[in-house]
Enzyme design. Structure first.
Site, PDB file in Angstrom:
ATOM      1  N   HIS A 103     -10.756  17.378 -12.655  1.00  0.00           N
ATOM      2  CA  HIS A 103     -11.939  18.207 -12.410  1.00  0.00           C
ATOM      3  C   HIS A 103     -12.221  18.232 -10.906  1.00  0.00           C
ATOM      4  O   HIS A 103     -12.843  17.325 -10.353  1.00  0.00           O
ATOM      5  CB  HIS A 103     -13.160  17.673 -13.175  1.00  0.00           C
ATOM      6  CG  HIS A 103     -14.220  18.699 -13.381  1.00  0.00           C
ATOM      7  ND1 HIS A 103     -14.929  18.798 -14.557  1.00  0.00           N
ATOM      8  CD2 HIS A 103     -14.703  19.684 -12.594  1.00  0.00           C
ATOM      9  CE1 HIS A 103     -15.797  19.788 -14.469  1.00  0.00           C
ATOM     10  NE2 HIS A 103     -15.682  20.340 -13.267  1.00  0.00           N
ATOM     11  N   LEU A 104     -11.733  19.269 -10.277  1.00  0.00           N
ATOM     12  CA  LEU A 104     -11.933  19.483  -8.848  1.00  0.00           C
ATOM     13  C   LEU A 104     -13.402  19.323  -8.480  1.00  0.00           C
ATOM     14  O   LEU A 104     -14.286  19.779  -9.220  1.00  0.00           O
ATOM     15  CB  LEU A 104     -11.479  20.911  -8.523  1.00  0.00           C
ATOM     16  CG  LEU A 104     -11.729  21.410  -7.112  1.00  0.00           C
ATOM     17  CD1 LEU A 104     -10.583  20.971  -6.225  1.00  0.00           C
ATOM     18  CD2 LEU A 104     -11.846  22.915  -7.114  1.00  0.00           C
ATOM     19  N   HIS A 105     -13.677  18.684  -7.369  1.00  0.00           N
ATOM     20  CA  HIS A 105     -15.037  18.618  -6.836  1.00  0.00           C
ATOM     21  C   HIS A 105     -14.963  18.427  -5.334  1.00  0.00           C
ATOM     22  O   HIS A 105     -13.967  17.942  -4.802  1.00  0.00           O
ATOM     23  CB  HIS A 105     -15.865  17.531  -7.511  1.00  0.00           C
ATOM     24  CG  HIS A 105     -15.244  16.177  -7.456  1.00  0.00           C
ATOM     25  ND1 HIS A 105     -14.205  15.794  -8.281  1.00  0.00           N
ATOM     26  CD2 HIS A 105     -15.484  15.115  -6.655  1.00  0.00           C
ATOM     27  CE1 HIS A 105     -13.849  14.557  -8.013  1.00  0.00           C
ATOM     28  NE2 HIS A 105     -14.600  14.118  -7.010  1.00  0.00           N
ATOM     29  N   VAL A 106     -15.996  18.840  -4.646  1.00  0.00           N
ATOM     30  CA  VAL A 106     -16.054  18.815  -3.192  1.00  0.00           C
ATOM     31  C   VAL A 106     -17.117  17.811  -2.768  1.00  0.00           C
ATOM     32  O   VAL A 106     -18.243  17.850  -3.269  1.00  0.00           O
ATOM     33  CB  VAL A 106     -16.410  20.213  -2.634  1.00  0.00           C
ATOM     34  CG1 VAL A 106     -16.421  20.209  -1.117  1.00  0.00           C
ATOM     35  CG2 VAL A 106     -15.461  21.269  -3.182  1.00  0.00           C
TER      36      VAL A 106
END
Length: 151
Positions: A103-106
């Protein structure tokens, strides 16, 4: 195969628990939330609602929305916390440091001169001088003005 489940997916599916989950803001495709294991006070994460592993997996609309929230998160931190700098980064893949590779997150991290020290290196301890709930309340109070562009 990457895991499909993530706590971010749970948060996205539960807008009624935003305060409990430290979610500050939602848009059509993404959300801004406090990191529960911050490097510094006010460490935010911006995550798409849909669990994807990397940027090309997002639709054009999702990418645009994610970037808009990254900008909003930076503005919020600058107005509410007055940092001297901001780190913005994405770890893609486990070997790149992604703690949640499915789950991509910044990360949007406010920085001040001298905000890091030997504690995390020597003692494996992070020193954060303010409770997450206090930071959440502080940011939530300023957020409407930043969203409206009246900061």
């Amino acid at each position: 195969a990457l895991p499909i489940w993530s706590f971010l997916s749970d948060y996205w599916a539960s807008p009624d628990k935003d305060r409990q989950n430290m979610v500050l803001y939602r848009s059509d495709y993404a959300m801004i939330l406090l990191n529960r294991y911050p490097y510094t006070n006010g460490h935010l994460m911006v995550a798409p609602g849909r669990a994807v592993a990397d940027l090309p997996m997002l639709s054009e609309d999702e990418r645009g929305d994610l970037m808009a929230l990254i900008v909003l998160a930076e503005r919020l931190l600058r107005v509410a916390m007055n940092p001297q700098g901001v780190n913005i980064g994405i770890n893609i893949g486990k070997c790149a440091g992604a703690g949640l590779p499915g789950h991509l997150h910044v990360h949007v991290v406010p920085r001040w001169a001298g905000d890091t020290n030997f504690m995390s290196v020597v003692g494996n301890v992070r020193v954060v001088p303010q409770a997450l709930e206090e930071v959440y309340e502080e940011l939530a109070k300023v957020l409407p003005k930043v969203v409206e562009g009246k900061e």
